[in-house]
Design an enzyme around this catalytic site. Structure first.
Site, PDB file in Angstrom:
ATOM      1  N   ARG A 142      -9.747 -29.223  14.353  1.00 61.20           N
ATOM      2  CA  ARG A 142     -10.291 -28.361  13.295  1.00 61.20           C
ATOM      3  C   ARG A 142     -10.084 -26.925  13.749  1.00 61.20           C
ATOM      4  O   ARG A 142     -10.814 -26.436  14.597  1.00 61.20           O
ATOM      5  CB  ARG A 142     -11.786 -28.679  13.125  1.00 61.20           C
ATOM      6  CG  ARG A 142     -12.411 -28.123  11.886  1.00 61.20           C
ATOM      7  CD  ARG A 142     -13.924 -28.273  11.973  1.00 61.20           C
ATOM      8  NE  ARG A 142     -14.452 -27.306  12.921  1.00 61.20           N
ATOM      9  CZ  ARG A 142     -15.529 -27.499  13.683  1.00 61.20           C
ATOM     10  NH1 ARG A 142     -16.182 -28.627  13.644  1.00 61.20           N
ATOM     11  NH2 ARG A 142     -15.949 -26.552  14.495  1.00 61.20           N
TER      12      ARG A 142
ATOM     13  N   TYR B 135     -19.393 -22.692  20.904  1.00 58.14           N
ATOM     14  CA  TYR B 135     -19.280 -23.996  21.570  1.00 58.14           C
ATOM     15  C   TYR B 135     -17.871 -24.389  21.983  1.00 58.14           C
ATOM     16  O   TYR B 135     -17.675 -25.474  22.510  1.00 58.14           O
ATOM     17  CB  TYR B 135     -19.911 -25.093  20.704  1.00 58.14           C
ATOM     18  CG  TYR B 135     -19.366 -25.189  19.286  1.00 58.14           C
ATOM     19  CD1 TYR B 135     -18.176 -25.857  19.032  1.00 58.14           C
ATOM     20  CD2 TYR B 135     -20.047 -24.604  18.215  1.00 58.14           C
ATOM     21  CE1 TYR B 135     -17.677 -25.945  17.742  1.00 58.14           C
ATOM     22  CE2 TYR B 135     -19.556 -24.687  16.920  1.00 58.14           C
ATOM     23  CZ  TYR B 135     -18.374 -25.350  16.694  1.00 58.14           C
ATOM     24  OH  TYR B 135     -17.880 -25.432  15.426  1.00 58.14           O
TER      25      TYR B 135
ATOM     26  N   HIS C  35     -16.587 -25.382  11.265  1.00 60.19           N
ATOM     27  CA  HIS C  35     -17.007 -26.594  10.557  1.00 60.19           C
ATOM     28  C   HIS C  35     -17.133 -26.300   9.067  1.00 60.19           C
ATOM     29  O   HIS C  35     -16.588 -27.001   8.222  1.00 60.19           O
ATOM     30  CB  HIS C  35     -18.339 -27.085  11.124  1.00 60.19           C
ATOM     31  CG  HIS C  35     -19.033 -28.092  10.264  1.00 60.19           C
ATOM     32  ND1 HIS C  35     -18.545 -29.366  10.085  1.00 60.19           N
ATOM     33  CD2 HIS C  35     -20.162 -27.994   9.518  1.00 60.19           C
ATOM     34  CE1 HIS C  35     -19.356 -30.021   9.265  1.00 60.19           C
ATOM     35  NE2 HIS C  35     -20.334 -29.215   8.903  1.00 60.19           N
TER      36      HIS C  35
END
Lengths: 379, 326
Positions: free
Chosen positions: A273, A286, A277
């Site tokens: 990705r 993260y 998100h």
């Protein structure tokens, strides 16, 4: 090392790989290298015309252009949220284009590329993210279910639908989409059990994009995901999810096997990705920037473009025309989104039931009366 | 077939059989419903006659049953899902609440969910934990679902067929401790509609409302009250969602008093909603507040205590006395 630390020590789910998130993985089925070299695979061949190859490039480029426009529209306040597919175009177009007309797809909320391949009007997806409805297309007519937002729930629907296909004696298959995070859900595991028990004609297509929002795959899986299939009793394969040709070949084969009564297959499309998100997310909290840089070298569109250009299957004029078509599509999506009418307020009462109940009909009437009570009527 | 004396269990079995004969898209799904015929034998003999594709012994996974039923419904089937016991519906709760209940609205009517979720519910059978619960309020609180509770063989026979033929998802509650209660069923009769309550005993002093297993308890209370010269009107609600309260309002306007009885815990149970609605609609006729008799706000207790937990004739009569004492 304490017992607790030992117990939570992450086992590298991909032995031999430097990091489980990085693209150099063993077992990847590949037909087109990141550099755009066409390679053969002993089990998966692909017979594809130049027209089809150009068509795949067009699909990939247009869904990315749509995605860029949607992200911009969200930033400008025109969408409530947007779940970007950036980086997953090849997985979605490859899977979507592998389907036959009569096949049925059960998407999550990120399968804009599959929606495109199934002929869903992008504006019918935009209306969901704008908050006008929950998706404006007819699922059965399109062979593409409405987006399902509760993680993994659609895998059971896909399996049940496939059980119906089986009972009808129809020659079609069902494609269930899920992400890496969804593999932890009980319902996904139940779906695979039902699918195996009844040999249902369903293919589980898992886009392993390495993160469930912020939680990395190694927190969810101690083995490569495709190996889970063995425990359910059907084949699992891992395909390079950024290679549209390999995804197309692998998905076609799995759907054909399902149609022929061989039961389910689990496909792990190994991808990344590249964006957040959703537009509400901040991936810098993260994951490392270097990881993204690694994956940019495996961009699913760049590799197909390199292949088409090098082989002469497509020329500058073709790429320019796709760019122009992308801009037209983006303009249509923008104006269509901005012009989208809000639904009538009473519509929320109208489809709760196929057969309206007297108490809800009364509540609707009260609602209408309440609004009519304001000066000037409807407000 | 004419008039037959049937238990609730047998009436359900015959009703299911009739529904499967009438519509080839009807299929049954559940745990142990095939060869075994279900733990209560409600589906006894149906797999033998309709085959394994229409009477499906599923894996032991309630979410799996409901989730695959959604897909089958999308494909044009009419799944009837058996949940073995009330307390085992919760693994399927996500599918029921987030999917089954919402798909018709989500799709603006393009997709129908004609799914029946059969649940043997309520206590009084001396069972272990999770086998005696009354989960109706969870489902009645969920828009998109309909919830009915049968109390007798006639409604069981017709109700299950009507529920299966209905276009919306229905939670169909069966009073497990009354499965063996008998009555005459006229299979040639014209049945009452599904979503209607029914006055099952006329009276003048207090209106008592019940559904499912508590209807019998309410009727017993009415008989006992009669001996004391008190006349109770008993209404079998039959439908929990949507509620059909017009006959209740009509009754309460005459009696001025209302007692609601259910096995489920009192707090935020059906009685709370009914009390609010009766108050809103019958305020000037009420001689006493609407009173509720139900389970206590505890987990369903170990079975040696269930007679203390469950409403019985005496607790109903106590509430009647309190109502008349206002």
């Amino acid at each position: 090392m304490t017992a607790l630390r030992q117990a939570t020590e992450v086992v590298d789910p991909v032995p031999g790989a430097s990091s489980p998130h990085l693209p150099q993985q063993p077992d990847l089925i590949q037909l087109l290298t990141p550099e755009g070299e066409r390679v053969e695979h002993p089990e998966y061949s692909l017979d594809i015309s130049d027209d089809e190859l150009r068509g795949l490039y067009r699909d990939l480029a247009l869904v990315r252009r749509w995605d860029v426009e949607a992200t911009a529209l969200q930033r400008q306040g025109e969408l409530g949220i947007w779940a970007s597919l950036l980086g997953q175009e090849a997985a979605q177009i490859g899977a979507g284009r592998a389907m036959a007309v009569d096949d049925m797809a059960f998407p999550t909320y990120r399968e804009h590329g599959v929606a495109w391949a199934r002929g869903v009007d992008p504006l019918h997806v935009m209306s969901l993210f704008r908050g006008s409805d929950n998706g404006g297309w007819n699922p059965v007519e399109r062979g593409f279910n409405l987006y399902t937002i509760v993680i993994g729930s659609q895998c059971l629907h896909a399996t049940g639908y496939a059980m119906g296909v089986q009972r009808d004696g129809a020659e079609s298959a069902v494609l269930a989409f899920l992400g890496d995070g969804a593999t932890s859900q009980g319902e996904v595991n139940e779906a695979m059990i039902f699918a195996a028990s009844f040999a249902a004609p369903v293919v589980f297509f898992c886009q392993n994009n390495q993160y469930a929002i912020s939680v990395p795959i190694e927190r969810q899986a101690r083995v490569p995901l495709f190996q889970r299939a063995a425990g359910f009793g059907f084949p699992g394969v891992r395909v390079d999810g950024n290679d549209v040709l390999a995804v197309l070949a692998v998905t076609r084969a799995a759907l054909a096997a399902a149609r022929e009564g061989q039961g389910p297959t689990f496909i792990e499309a190994f991808t990344y990705r590249m964006g957040a998100h959703t537009t509400s997310d901040d991936p810098t909290r993260y994951r490392l920037a270097s990881e993204l840089e690694e994956w940019k070298l495996r961009d699913p569109i760049a590799r197909l473009k390199a292949y088409l250009a090098r082989t002469g299957i497509a020329d500058h004029a073709f790429f320019d025309s796709v760019d122009a078509e992308g801009d037209e599509l983006a303009a249509r999506i923008r104006s269509g989104t901005l012009e989208m009418a809000d639904p009538p307020a009473t519509s929320m009462f109208d489809h709760v039931y196929a057969e309206q109940t007297p108490p809800l009909a009364a509540q609707r009437a009260e609602f209408v009366e309440y609004h009519a009570s304001f000066e000037g009527g409807d407000h | 077939m004419g008039i037959e004396t049937l238990t609730i269990g047998k009436a359900l079995n015959l009703g299911l059989r009739r529904a499967m004969e009438d519509d080839a898209k009807v299929m049954l799904m559940g745990e142990d419903i095939g060869k075994l015929g279900g733990v209560f034998r409600i589906t006894d003999g149906l797999q033998k006659d309709f085959g394994e594709d229409r009477v499906v012994d599923t894996p032991l996974a309630e979410a799996g049953i409901l989730g695959t039923a959604v897909g089958l419904a999308m494909r044009g089937y009419r799944p009837v899902c058996e949940i073995q016991f009330d307390g085992f519906v919760f693994p399927a709760y996500n599918q029921i609440v987030t999917q089954v209940a919402k798909i018709h609205a989500r799709s603006k009517g393009a997709l129908r969910m004609p799914i029946v979720i059969r649940i043997p519910f309520g206590g009084g059978i001396g069972a272990v934990e999770h086998h005696s619960e009354s989960p109706e309020a969870y489902f009645a609180h969920t828009p998109g679902l309909k919830v009915v509770a049968v109390s007798n063989p006639v409604d069981a026979y017709w109700g299950i067929q009507q529920a299966i033929a209905h276009p919306d998802p229905i939670v169909f509650l069966e009073p497990k401790r009354r499965y063996w209660e008998k009555a005459e069923v006229d299979t040639d009769a014209t049945p009452d509609p599904l979503f209607r309550s029914r006055v099952v005993r006329g009276g003048d002093d207090v209106t008592v409302l019940a559904y499912g297993p508590m209807v019998k308890t309410a009727l017993q209370a009415a008989e006992a009250a009669e001996e004391e010269g008190r006349s109770l009107e008993v209404v079998d609600l039959r439908t929990v969602s949507p509620l059909d309260l017009d006959p209740v309002y009509e009754s309460v306007r005459r009696t001025g008093r209302c007692v609601v009885v259910h096995e489920a815990a009192v707090t935020l149970g059906l009685g709370a909603e009914i009390a609010a609605r009766v108050t809103e609609n019958c305020f000037h006729s009420l001689e006493a507040p609407v009173l509720r008799v139900g389970g206590y706000d505890t987990p369903y207790p170990p079975s040696k205590l269930e007679e203390e937990y469950l409403p019985d004739l005496d607790r109903v009569l106590d509430a009647v006395d309190r109502s008349l004492g206002f």
